[in-house]
Design a protein around this motif. Sequence first.
Motif, mmCIF file in Angstrom:
data_model
loop_
_atom_site.group_PDB
_atom_site.id
_atom_site.type_symbol
_atom_site.label_atom_id
_atom_site.label_comp_id
_atom_site.label_asym_id
_atom_site.label_seq_id
_atom_site.Cartn_x
_atom_site.Cartn_y
_atom_site.Cartn_z
ATOM 1 N N ALA A 183 32.229 17.389 47.723
ATOM 2 C CA ALA A 183 32.004 15.944 47.812
ATOM 3 C C ALA A 183 31.163 15.457 46.627
ATOM 4 C CB ALA A 183 31.310 15.601 49.127
ATOM 5 N N TYR A 242 32.783 12.642 44.410
ATOM 6 C CA TYR A 242 32.273 11.279 44.507
ATOM 7 C C TYR A 242 31.155 10.951 43.518
ATOM 8 C CZ TYR A 242 35.083 11.193 48.674
ATOM 9 O OH TYR A 242 36.134 11.257 49.528
ATOM 10 N N ILE A 243 30.565 11.956 42.910
ATOM 11 C CA ILE A 243 29.525 11.668 41.924
ATOM 12 C C ILE A 243 29.953 12.118 40.535
ATOM 13 C CG2 ILE A 243 27.159 12.132 41.206
ATOM 14 C CD1 ILE A 243 26.448 12.443 44.134
ATOM 15 N N PRO A 271 33.631 10.661 39.114
ATOM 16 C CA PRO A 271 33.586 9.251 38.689
ATOM 17 C C PRO A 271 32.707 9.027 37.465
ATOM 18 C CG PRO A 271 33.254 9.419 41.056
ATOM 19 C CD PRO A 271 33.247 10.814 40.529
#
Lengths: 363, 288
Positions: free
Chosen positions: B195, B199-200, B203
């Motif tokens: 994750a 998500y970090i 992006p």
Amino acid sequence: MARIDLEHIRHSYGARPQSDADWALKEVHHTFKDGSAYALLGPSGCGKTTLLNIISGLLHPTEGRLLFDGNDVSTLSTQERNIAQVFQFPVIYDTMTVYDNLAFPLRNRGVAERDVDRRVREILEMIDLSDWAKRRARGLTADQKQKISLGRGLVRSDVNAILFDEPLTVIDPHMKWVLRSQLKLLHGRFGHTMIYVTHDQTEALSFADDVVVMYEGEVVQIGTPDELFERPKHTFVGYFIGSPGMNVLPVSVEGAQARFGGTAITLPGKPRTPMGGAIELGIRPEFVRLGREGMPVQITKVEDIGRHKIVRARLQDHEIAAIVREDEDVPAEPHVAFVPEKINIYAGSWRVAFEGESERTAA
Amino acid sequence: MTKTWNNRAWFMVLPVLLLVAFSAVIPLMTVVNYSVQDTFGNNVFFWAGTEWYQDVLSSDRFWNAMGRNLAFSAIILAIEIPLGIFIALNMPRKGWGVPICLVLMALPLLIPWNVVGTIWQVFGRIDIGLLGRTLAAMGIDYNYVNDPFDAWVTVIVMDVWHWTSLVVLLSYAGLVSIPDAYYQAARIDGASRWAIFRYIQLPKMNRVLLIAVLLRFMDSFMIYTEPFVVTGGGPGNTTTFLSIDLVKLAIGEFNLGEAAAMSIIYFLIILLLSWVFYTVMTNAGSEK
């Protein structure tokens, strides 16, 4: 929600701390009561963020133990401690929608989607972002982003504490008020244990039930805003809280009287202990009376700041500030007198209690 | 407010105009010039119109080379981008390991391209090459000179060896620019390793990855030196990419008109594909 006990916590960023200066955090021993709102207040570099990160588990203290509700959590990771933290700069997951941002901590913990939905909607309502739920988080303003960061903490109903690390730094001034009162409201509603780091005294005093003032890696005083104002335990607290800060004058003390230059000043009582170190008298500008009685001064400057005026004057060889009402006239031959009950006496910068005073402030 | 109009200000752009003219426009125009004419030598040229273009676009040779080129770019992008990200994720963020890793990563990028070709040409030889002899000793029938598949594998592995570093360095730059608070928040939110990446890190690497994909695509689509040195486009035509074919056409066969037409088409394709990549990738991450 939990009570947090810090047991003799010390922390050093270096490997082998030798001298006092190597400790970023000198011994902190304190209990944060369950459901209270605390502010850690102090200048930059005083160790307040270090202390916060120790509580959240992002840092592990060099010495000492940390207990949540009596359970030792010193060795647990951040996830296992189950706390929430809001950082100085809003941390959001850019590519997710506002809704998914709030759902993220729950989904990571395997919460059923039905409960996730219920919680997220509830929080969206609370932080006023319901209309934005389907929007990507990227395009939001700083205060909306910070609300999401906060929301990610609130969404887990079982968090032990919510920690704030100067969360309003990047927020526009007019939004700071809004967010701060919203925060107070949420605290009242949920009763989370909240710890709020800031260097802004207004923020600290308006947010917290108890303010923890830190200075050079040490907690110098813990108290309600009133206590910090009326009985600063250390001259630093006197300077740091209040605007302008407390006046501090060198004196000598005999019984229940202080002697400044040739003048005797009546004290609220007899200092309790024999005193070592330099003796000083502290009096807040709010309690300095300007009139025709008392010690003669030369006025150097008058600052009109709206509801009141700050009068700066020279008292013998010392600067002194007094706060007078806006409509009050400054006499032609000004003298100052101090309100006796509001005087504090310091020995080696630490406050000395008077005889007959309650134990409360000696904590 | 009144504005002063002075057309002589246009002279200010003259230096840039001249520079671009001599470095790009004029050479390109000579190619355009060749592409619409035919010659039988003696510096006598005839107008040929779009004949050369029609020839090129209807030749199997061109489309085969194009197909090989697209396949090559697709394969190396599919390997280098994930591999580069993976290596960057596992590189140390601080300490003495950082400079060592960075230097090691930068090394292949510093070697001249024809030397890279020579290294692999020798490395893969079955008579004296370390790789070739080792594989032979292990009983693997490897010969990049005779076997098209082995030739492709060699060229691809060489390109991966040569250029993955670029992706690594770009990704690494993207990774180290992520503030610590993001990782701390992710830990507090209980995010898994995946994750955090999804998500970090991904992006935040978006922009540098766009640059990496663009650079690697354009470079691989124009590849010439390394496969030319290793395989010379063989065996047969199996590793003859567009640029190699273009040189064969222009210098080997002295077919200037067709080569010029092919150059123009080649240039337009790269321009078009780069534009498509750029548009797709910049839009992919944006609002709406």
